[in-house]
Write a protein that holds these residues in place. Structure first.
Motif, mmCIF file in Angstrom:
data_model
loop_
_atom_site.group_PDB
_atom_site.id
_atom_site.type_symbol
_atom_site.label_atom_id
_atom_site.label_comp_id
_atom_site.label_asym_id
_atom_site.label_seq_id
_atom_site.Cartn_x
_atom_site.Cartn_y
_atom_site.Cartn_z
ATOM 1 N N MET A 122 3.145 12.371 -16.924
ATOM 2 C CA MET A 122 2.756 12.870 -18.237
ATOM 3 C C MET A 122 3.807 13.852 -18.748
ATOM 4 S SD MET A 122 -0.237 15.586 -17.168
ATOM 5 C CE MET A 122 -0.491 16.090 -18.859
ATOM 6 N N LEU A 123 3.763 14.104 -20.048
ATOM 7 C CA LEU A 123 4.666 15.087 -20.639
ATOM 8 C C LEU A 123 4.229 16.487 -20.252
ATOM 9 C CD1 LEU A 123 5.060 13.656 -24.263
ATOM 10 C CD2 LEU A 123 6.673 13.451 -22.367
ATOM 11 N N HIS A 124 5.196 17.341 -20.032
ATOM 12 C CA HIS A 124 4.924 18.730 -19.673
ATOM 13 C C HIS A 124 6.015 19.578 -20.300
ATOM 14 C CE1 HIS A 124 3.264 21.997 -17.230
ATOM 15 N NE2 HIS A 124 2.254 21.177 -16.995
ATOM 16 N N THR A 125 6.079 20.844 -19.957
ATOM 17 C CA THR A 125 7.130 21.713 -20.470
ATOM 18 C C THR A 125 7.777 22.481 -19.334
ATOM 19 O OG1 THR A 125 5.673 23.619 -20.864
ATOM 20 C CG2 THR A 125 5.868 21.989 -22.639
ATOM 21 N N THR A 126 8.982 22.958 -19.578
ATOM 22 C CA THR A 126 9.726 23.722 -18.586
ATOM 23 C C THR A 126 10.479 24.827 -19.312
ATOM 24 O OG1 THR A 126 11.299 23.513 -16.740
ATOM 25 C CG2 THR A 126 11.824 22.312 -18.757
ATOM 26 N N PRO A 127 10.791 25.941 -18.654
ATOM 27 C CA PRO A 127 11.528 27.026 -19.313
ATOM 28 C C PRO A 127 12.880 26.544 -19.849
ATOM 29 C CG PRO A 127 10.591 27.801 -17.258
ATOM 30 C CD PRO A 127 10.377 26.315 -17.283
ATOM 31 N N ASP B 191 13.506 14.054 -17.029
ATOM 32 C CA ASP B 191 12.324 14.241 -16.193
ATOM 33 C C ASP B 191 12.528 15.477 -15.312
ATOM 34 O OD1 ASP B 191 12.967 11.598 -13.712
ATOM 35 O OD2 ASP B 191 14.034 13.456 -14.162
ATOM 36 N N ASP B 192 11.585 15.733 -14.425
ATOM 37 C CA ASP B 192 11.614 16.968 -13.654
ATOM 38 C C ASP B 192 12.706 17.015 -12.591
ATOM 39 O OD1 ASP B 192 10.366 14.968 -12.273
ATOM 40 O OD2 ASP B 192 8.495 16.033 -11.928
ATOM 41 N N ILE B 193 13.452 15.917 -12.413
ATOM 42 C CA ILE B 193 14.593 15.967 -11.489
ATOM 43 C C ILE B 193 15.908 15.684 -12.222
ATOM 44 C CG2 ILE B 193 13.272 15.432 -9.423
ATOM 45 C CD1 ILE B 193 14.088 12.546 -9.667
ATOM 46 N N GLY B 194 15.870 15.815 -13.548
ATOM 47 C CA GLY B 194 17.094 15.776 -14.329
ATOM 48 C C GLY B 194 17.540 14.433 -14.854
ATOM 49 N N ARG B 195 16.763 13.369 -14.640
ATOM 50 C CA ARG B 195 17.168 12.049 -15.122
ATOM 51 C C ARG B 195 16.817 11.896 -16.595
ATOM 52 N NH1 ARG B 195 13.958 8.530 -10.778
ATOM 53 N NH2 ARG B 195 12.349 9.895 -11.668
ATOM 54 N N ILE B 196 17.687 11.257 -17.370
ATOM 55 C CA ILE B 196 17.423 11.002 -18.778
ATOM 56 C C ILE B 196 16.667 9.684 -18.919
ATOM 57 C CG2 ILE B 196 18.473 10.574 -21.036
ATOM 58 C CD1 ILE B 196 20.852 12.225 -20.112
ATOM 59 N N GLY B 197 15.672 9.664 -19.802
ATOM 60 C CA GLY B 197 14.913 8.445 -19.998
ATOM 61 C C GLY B 197 14.076 8.520 -21.258
ATOM 62 N N TRP B 198 13.306 7.478 -21.515
ATOM 63 C CA TRP B 198 12.448 7.473 -22.688
ATOM 64 C C TRP B 198 11.054 6.984 -22.320
ATOM 65 C CZ3 TRP B 198 10.318 2.836 -24.307
ATOM 66 C CH2 TRP B 198 10.931 1.657 -23.844
ATOM 67 N N ILE B 199 10.088 7.355 -23.155
ATOM 68 C CA ILE B 199 8.691 6.987 -22.909
ATOM 69 C C ILE B 199 7.942 6.970 -24.239
ATOM 70 C CG2 ILE B 199 7.956 9.383 -22.533
ATOM 71 C CD1 ILE B 199 5.963 8.336 -20.455
ATOM 72 N N CYS B 200 6.933 6.146 -24.321
ATOM 73 C CA CYS B 200 6.038 6.134 -25.480
ATOM 74 C C CYS B 200 4.785 6.929 -25.091
ATOM 75 C CB CYS B 200 5.656 4.717 -25.861
ATOM 76 S SG CYS B 200 7.067 3.669 -26.316
ATOM 77 N N ALA B 201 4.579 8.062 -25.723
ATOM 78 C CA ALA B 201 3.453 8.932 -25.373
ATOM 79 C C ALA B 201 3.081 9.791 -26.572
ATOM 80 C CB ALA B 201 3.812 9.816 -24.177
ATOM 81 N N GLU B 202 1.814 10.237 -26.597
ATOM 82 C CA GLU B 202 1.376 11.133 -27.659
ATOM 83 C C GLU B 202 2.156 12.441 -27.564
ATOM 84 O OE1 GLU B 202 -1.185 8.772 -29.728
ATOM 85 O OE2 GLU B 202 -0.684 10.853 -30.185
ATOM 86 N N PRO B 203 2.705 12.937 -28.678
ATOM 87 C CA PRO B 203 3.461 14.202 -28.636
ATOM 88 C C PRO B 203 2.568 15.361 -28.208
ATOM 89 C CG PRO B 203 3.818 13.033 -30.705
ATOM 90 C CD PRO B 203 2.680 12.352 -30.034
ATOM 91 N N ILE B 204 3.165 16.347 -27.566
ATOM 92 C CA ILE B 204 2.464 17.578 -27.226
ATOM 93 C C ILE B 204 3.142 18.727 -27.952
ATOM 94 C CG2 ILE B 204 1.790 16.717 -24.952
ATOM 95 C CD1 ILE B 204 3.972 18.509 -23.734
ATOM 96 N N TRP B 205 2.439 19.830 -28.080
ATOM 97 C CA TRP B 205 3.047 21.014 -28.671
ATOM 98 C C TRP B 205 3.741 21.818 -27.584
ATOM 99 C CZ3 TRP B 205 3.997 22.420 -33.540
ATOM 100 C CH2 TRP B 205 3.361 21.696 -34.545
#
Length: 514
Positions: free
Chosen positions: A62-67, A33-47
């Motif tokens: 929600m899912l997002h992207t990061t550099p 996640d955005d603070i570095g924790r590892i986890g899992w989620i059921c969500a529609e894939p994004i490109w």
């Protein structure tokens, strides 16, 4: 729902973990996640774009992207749940291992593997454990700082990137194309059906493309063994009768069933989709559809931000001097509108962002209520102006709309242009209208048309093209009717007794009753 895990992503038994965690294994994601924790989620894939990694945004849920940070960042676009990626976006974490084998300090473990490593964990002394936590903490802080710095440096770019390509609608459509080789894009006038089709096609340039509004074109290629991308834009249209809808729907279904190695994108107006819902519901292909009328707040904000930025309209707190700006309350009112009245949010916002009168921008939220009427009034003002420059601009718009929406100044039909000039402005010197188009085209580019790479001109918004068609044609149909392409005419005009009675009053202004 985001589930924090103390272990690693289950790359070695991904399928088993995905099936046990999600109702659909394709929705399973394991990431940080955005603070570095590892986890899992059921969500529609994004490109995810090349050079970036998927991440779970815990604030937006929600899912997002990061550099991407590392030496092996992805070079091309990929899906957020692609477990075959072997680059720096793959989630790894330092784990405790045998103290006599220091070369294996960084290996991945399965979600349920921790019970098998307890014996080795106790080998480390308190100092070793503390040292590892210090290292992990330092690395985490460094990554967070670098991420924050990158976001500060590229804030503008990230805001502008919140467009259709990174939106839920784009992701859904791309997913259907990948899994079913088919997607139907459903939406009202100006919802962005054609625009989204073009963006989807951008990622499929390796396929031979058949872009057509004529069902005969793709029907001839149905049995071809070549892999193709069929873009069926405007094969369904608002004034289409029931028999035609059923015939075209059957042809599309046949294409889907027989050309299985090809891909199909088809656009359908919401009016047709709803009125003939039974026709579409019994077709396997049309189960893969995306409704463009329902945009999330994030998508609306992204679309508005993009257009304001492209047209140099600032937020009021950042405006200075004579710069155009939009008030916070007006911007919020626009974003809060789930859609314009009668036409799509994207087209409404695109038109608003072209406003160059500050007073108009102050009242931009009012435009959302009756957009067709307001655009129509502006077009009529141009038509009825006393200035020859305005008349010439309207004449070029009318010529383009009545010729199918495309203008090639190297191949102008002078005979038809002269007919239009004498019909629209019978008391003027028509010779002045028939040459030296460049100044008028340049002025029209500010609001109405855009120049393609080929040098041809087309309308910036298709809904404006339809309004111009109506304004130019409705009071002159006795002269112009016989000079128009029959296929073009049937998409814009119909006998009064056959006009769709359930059509929205505003939308009806985009068509002509004969």
């Amino acid at each position: 729902m985001w589930n924090i895990s103390i272990n690693e992503c289950p790359y070695d038994h991904w399928g088993r973990a995905a099936r046990s965690a999600c109702s659909s294994s394709e929705r399973f994601h394991c990431l940080k996640d955005d603070i570095g924790r590892i986890g899992w989620i059921c969500a529609e894939p994004i490109w995810v774009e090349g050079g970036r990694c998927p991440v779970y945004n815990s604030r937006a849920e929600m899912l997002h992207t990061t550099p991407c940070i590392g030496e092996k960042c992805p070079s091309s676009n990929y899906r957020s749940n692609d477990i075959y990626t072997k680059h720096s976006c793959r989630v790894n974490k330092y784990t405790e291992s045998d103290g006599n084998n220091s070369t294996n300090n960084t290996h991945t473990t399965e979600i349920n593997q921790s019970t098998h490593t307890n014996s080795s964990m106790y080998i480390f002394g308190g100092v070793g454990v503390a040292l590892i936590f210090v290292i992990i903490g330092a690395v985490t802080i460094l990554l967070v700082k670098r991420r924050q710095l990158h976001r500060q440096e590229h804030y503008g770019e990230e805001r502008i990137a919140l467009m259709v390509p990174s939106s839920t609608k784009y992701t859904q459509a791309q997913h259907y194309l990948e899994t079913n080789h088919f997607v139907a894009l459903i939406g009202i006038e100006g919802s962005g059906r054609t625009h989204l089709a073009k963006q989807l096609a951008e990622n499929m340039k390796k396929y031979a493309t058949c872009w057509t509004s004529d069902s005969q074109d793709f029907e001839r290629d149905t049995y071809s063994s070549d892999r193709k991308l069929f873009i069926l834009d405007d094969v369904f249209y608002v004034l289409q009768n029931e028999d035609e809808v059923k015939t075209v729907a059957s042809k599309v279904e046949k294409l889907y069933q027989t050309a299985q190695s090809s891909y199909v994108i088809v656009t359908v107006p919401s009016y047709i989709w709803k009125r003939y819902s039974d026709t579409f519901s019994d077709k396997e292909s049309f189960k893969s559809h995306v409704d463009l009328n329902t945009l999330s707040e994030e998508e609306r904000n992204g679309i508005l931000t993009k257009h304001l930025h492209l047209n140099h309209i600032r937020d009021d707190e950042n405006a200075h001097g004579s710069a155009l700006f939009i008030r916070k309350e007006v911007k919020s009112a626009i974003i809060d509108s789930a859609t314009c009245m009668s036409i799509g949010f994207p087209s409404c916002v695109a038109w608003i962002s072209k406003m160059r009168d500050q007073n108009d921008i102050h009242e931009a939220d009012r435009f959302m209520k009756l957009p067709v009427s307001r655009i129509r009034n502006e077009v009529r003002f141009l038509q009825n102006s006393k200035r020859n420059g305005d008349k010439k601009m309207f004449l070029l718009l009318a010529y383009t709309a009545l010729s199918g929406g495309m203008l090639d100044i190297t191949q102008v039909d002078k005979e038809f242009l002269h007919l239009l000039a004498t019909t629209l402005y019978p008391n003027d010197d028509h010779n002045e209208f028939l040459d030296d188009f460049e100044p008028s085209l340049h002025a029209l580019e500010e609001r109405y048309i855009k120049k393609q790479a080929t040098g041809k001109y087309e309308f910036q918004l298709d809904v404006v093209r339809k309004i111009v068609f109506v304004v130019a044609f409705e009071n002159n149909m006795h002269v112009l009717k016989e000079n128009l392409n029959k296929d073009l005419l049937k998409r814009h005009a119909v006998e009064r007794n056959k006009f769709p009675i359930a059509l929205d009053v505003e939308v009806a202004k985009c068509f002509v009753k004969l």
